[in-house]
Design a protein around this motif. Structure first.
Motif, mmCIF file in Angstrom:
data_model
loop_
_atom_site.group_PDB
_atom_site.id
_atom_site.type_symbol
_atom_site.label_atom_id
_atom_site.label_comp_id
_atom_site.label_asym_id
_atom_site.label_seq_id
_atom_site.Cartn_x
_atom_site.Cartn_y
_atom_site.Cartn_z
ATOM 1 N N GLU A 255 0.824 -1.197 0.000
ATOM 2 C CA GLU A 255 0.000 0.000 0.000
ATOM 3 C C GLU A 255 0.867 1.259 0.000
ATOM 4 O O GLU A 255 2.024 1.224 0.426
ATOM 5 N N PRO A 256 0.349 2.392 -0.475
ATOM 6 C CA PRO A 256 1.113 3.636 -0.425
ATOM 7 C C PRO A 256 1.504 3.980 1.014
ATOM 8 O O PRO A 256 0.720 3.776 1.950
ATOM 9 N N PRO A 257 2.720 4.472 1.219
ATOM 10 C CA PRO A 257 3.148 4.829 2.578
ATOM 11 C C PRO A 257 2.334 5.992 3.123
ATOM 12 O O PRO A 257 1.828 6.830 2.363
ATOM 13 N N ARG A 258 2.214 6.034 4.442
ATOM 14 C CA ARG A 258 1.451 7.088 5.113
ATOM 15 C C ARG A 258 2.395 7.890 6.010
ATOM 16 O O ARG A 258 2.591 7.564 7.186
ATOM 17 N N PRO A 259 2.997 8.945 5.474
ATOM 18 C CA PRO A 259 3.895 9.777 6.277
ATOM 19 C C PRO A 259 3.111 10.727 7.171
ATOM 20 O O PRO A 259 2.003 11.154 6.832
ATOM 21 N N SER A 260 3.710 11.082 8.316
ATOM 22 C CA SER A 260 3.040 12.004 9.239
ATOM 23 C C SER A 260 4.078 12.691 10.117
ATOM 24 O O SER A 260 5.271 12.385 10.061
ATOM 25 N N GLU A 261 3.600 13.609 10.941
ATOM 26 C CA GLU A 261 4.435 14.337 11.906
ATOM 27 C C GLU A 261 5.657 14.947 11.213
ATOM 28 O O GLU A 261 6.799 14.645 11.525
ATOM 29 N N PHE A 262 5.374 15.851 10.287
ATOM 30 C CA PHE A 262 6.429 16.444 9.471
ATOM 31 C C PHE A 262 7.245 17.469 10.267
ATOM 32 O O PHE A 262 6.750 18.139 11.165
ATOM 33 N N PHE A 269 17.389 27.947 -0.187
ATOM 34 C CA PHE A 269 16.354 28.575 -0.987
ATOM 35 C C PHE A 269 14.955 28.453 -0.390
ATOM 36 O O PHE A 269 14.100 29.291 -0.627
ATOM 37 N N ARG A 270 14.698 27.381 0.343
ATOM 38 C CA ARG A 270 13.351 27.191 0.870
ATOM 39 C C ARG A 270 13.394 26.194 2.009
ATOM 40 O O ARG A 270 14.460 25.698 2.378
ATOM 41 N N VAL A 271 12.228 25.902 2.545
ATOM 42 C CA VAL A 271 12.119 24.927 3.625
ATOM 43 C C VAL A 271 11.585 23.617 3.055
ATOM 44 O O VAL A 271 10.576 23.612 2.343
ATOM 45 N N TRP A 272 12.285 22.535 3.336
ATOM 46 C CA TRP A 272 11.828 21.207 2.948
ATOM 47 C C TRP A 272 11.245 20.524 4.180
ATOM 48 O O TRP A 272 11.791 20.650 5.280
ATOM 49 N N ASN A 273 10.178 19.791 3.982
ATOM 50 C CA ASN A 273 9.551 19.063 5.075
ATOM 51 C C ASN A 273 9.767 17.565 4.900
ATOM 52 O O ASN A 273 9.663 17.044 3.786
ATOM 53 N N TYR A 274 10.073 16.887 5.984
ATOM 54 C CA TYR A 274 10.208 15.436 5.951
ATOM 55 C C TYR A 274 9.427 14.843 7.123
ATOM 56 O O TYR A 274 9.282 15.468 8.173
ATOM 57 N N GLY A 339 16.934 0.770 13.415
ATOM 58 C CA GLY A 339 17.502 0.647 12.086
ATOM 59 C C GLY A 339 17.666 2.011 11.460
ATOM 60 O O GLY A 339 18.025 2.981 12.137
ATOM 61 N N PHE A 340 17.352 2.110 10.162
ATOM 62 C CA PHE A 340 17.548 3.353 9.417
ATOM 63 C C PHE A 340 16.396 3.561 8.446
ATOM 64 O O PHE A 340 15.721 2.618 8.032
ATOM 65 N N CYS A 341 16.195 4.820 8.073
ATOM 66 C CA CYS A 341 15.255 5.140 7.014
ATOM 67 C C CYS A 341 15.767 6.352 6.257
ATOM 68 O O CYS A 341 16.638 7.090 6.751
ATOM 69 N N GLU A 342 15.235 6.547 5.052
ATOM 70 C CA GLU A 342 15.614 7.674 4.208
ATOM 71 C C GLU A 342 14.354 8.321 3.643
ATOM 72 O O GLU A 342 13.358 7.638 3.363
ATOM 73 N N TRP A 343 14.454 9.625 3.450
ATOM 74 C CA TRP A 343 13.390 10.391 2.797
ATOM 75 C C TRP A 343 14.070 11.391 1.876
ATOM 76 O O TRP A 343 15.038 12.043 2.270
ATOM 77 N N THR A 344 13.592 11.516 0.647
ATOM 78 C CA THR A 344 14.234 12.428 -0.303
ATOM 79 C C THR A 344 13.226 13.387 -0.914
ATOM 80 O O THR A 344 12.021 13.130 -0.950
ATOM 81 N N ASP A 345 13.758 14.482 -1.432
ATOM 82 C CA ASP A 345 12.958 15.483 -2.132
ATOM 83 C C ASP A 345 13.874 16.084 -3.206
ATOM 84 O O ASP A 345 15.080 15.807 -3.240
ATOM 85 N N THR A 346 13.317 16.900 -4.092
ATOM 86 C CA THR A 346 14.113 17.556 -5.116
ATOM 87 C C THR A 346 14.554 18.935 -4.620
ATOM 88 O O THR A 346 13.880 19.568 -3.825
#
Length: 353
Positions: A255-262, A269-274, A339-346
């Motif tokens: 199922e598509p992941p459900r991200p929360s608590e950004f 240049f700007r603010v990125w949220n993860y 463990g570990f996790c990763e999150w990416t953006d452009t």
């Protein structure tokens, strides 16, 4: 790590554990068919560890980009990300000319710069030495694989015809021994928990984002590995080893992941949220087992020299495994671990790319 059982498990082979060989973990660029877009080729070897004894955790990477040096933009590099107990994460990324990169297609034997090396004396062992240019980190570690490797994806297709990507989890769980010196402080690792994977292919690097999470506990023969490569087909599998059973979760049953608590990261240049929490659910290839996983970020490191906005996290993962009984999901096991996790953006918005 805690594991609690509420039902019996049955031996099962999922079919995802194919005959992964040392050559699968070797350098793949020499066997790449000649063609266009080779300037986008990227290959890297990734290792991580969590050491309950010292409290130290870390990520170690060796990479090469554009090995033919098209347009003069080729390079090799290393990344060291350390999470010392009670301190801020440390990130060191060093770049090297292609002349200082060598790799074998037969196994994971490679060199990046004068002080960074991976050698593989046998199919179950990777030996790492690293020394950062600024002298802050030196290490010598041995990763001993304790479970069979698996292809998470093979030659996935990207949005453009020339894009393809492969992801091999060579060591989904490993024991790690050795020494790390961090700014003069010595950490001795004994039977730490480790992981190693390997990625290669060519794609529009600055536009293809991904999500990933994994943990391993060799003492219990337990590991989990999940990834989502956005825009690629057919997608990545996920895997779980628990109680002697290997489960494969095909991409169309995740199922598509459900991200929360950004949380916000303020860049130039700007603010990125993860997200600091992500949940995902999936059903295995036999339709008999359902897995619900959640991971929560413990500490965050940002890789500033990456072509994407890459957030590397230490994380705590929790899972619930259920089995289909009379068309109902019956809880079989709960487990958790670090463990570990990763999150990416452009770096810049890329609508429609």
């Amino acid at each position: 790590m805690r594991v609690s059982n509420t039902g019996a498990m049955e031996p099962q082979t999922s079919g995802i554990r194919g005959p992964v060989t040392p050559a699968d973990d070797g350098y793949h660029f020499p066997s790449l068919p000649s063609g266009g877009a080779q300037a986008w080729y990227l290959e890297w070897w990734y290792f991580n560890f969590v050491d309950p004894g010292t409290g130290l955790a870390g990520i170690l990477m060796f990479e090469v980009f554009n090995p033919k040096n098209r347009f003069g933009l080729g390079r090799a590099g290393t990344s060291v990300v350390l999470f010392p107990p009670g301190r801020e994460p440390l990130v060191i990324q060093d770049l090297y000319p292609l002349a200082e990169f060598q790799a074998s297609p037969h196994q994971a034997d490679l060199r990046v710069g004068p002080g960074n090396r991976v050698s593989s004396p046998d199919a179950e062992t990777n030996h790492l030495t690293m020394a950062t240019k600024n002298g802050k980190v030196q290490l010598e570690l041995t990763f001993a694989r304790t479970a069979p490797g698996a292809y998470m994806s093979s030659e996935m297709s990207g949005p453009f015809r020339w894009e393809e990507a492969s992801w091999l989890c060579y060591s989904p769980q490993a024991r790690v021994d050795g020494v790390i010196t961090l700014e003069g402080e010595r950490f001795s690792l004994e039977r730490a928990r480790g992981y190693h994977d390997h990625n290669w292919g060519k794609w529009l690097l600055f536009a293809r984002t991904f999500i990933w999470a994994a943990f391993a506990d060799p003492d219990r023969g337990l590991h989990f590995n999940y990834g989502l490569s956005r825009g690629f087909h057919p997608g990545n599998r996920a895997i779980l080893r628990y109680d002697g059973m290997d489960l494969e979760f095909p991409p169309d049953r995740i199922e598509p992941p459900r991200p929360s608590e950004f949380r916000g990261y303020k860049g130039l240049f700007r603010v990125w949220n993860y997200p600091t929490q992500v949940a995902v659910a999936m059903v295995d290839s036999t339709s008999r087992y359902r897995l619900e996983m959640t991971w929560r970020v413990l500490a965050t490191a940002h890789l500033p020299k990456a072509p994407l906005v890459v957030f590397e996290h230490r994380a705590h993962l929790q899972g619930k495994l259920s089995r289909s009984v009379n068309e109902q999901w019956e809880l079989v096991a709960e487990f958790e671990g670090d463990g570990f996790c990763e999150w990416t953006d452009t770096w810049i918005p890329l609508p429609g790319v």
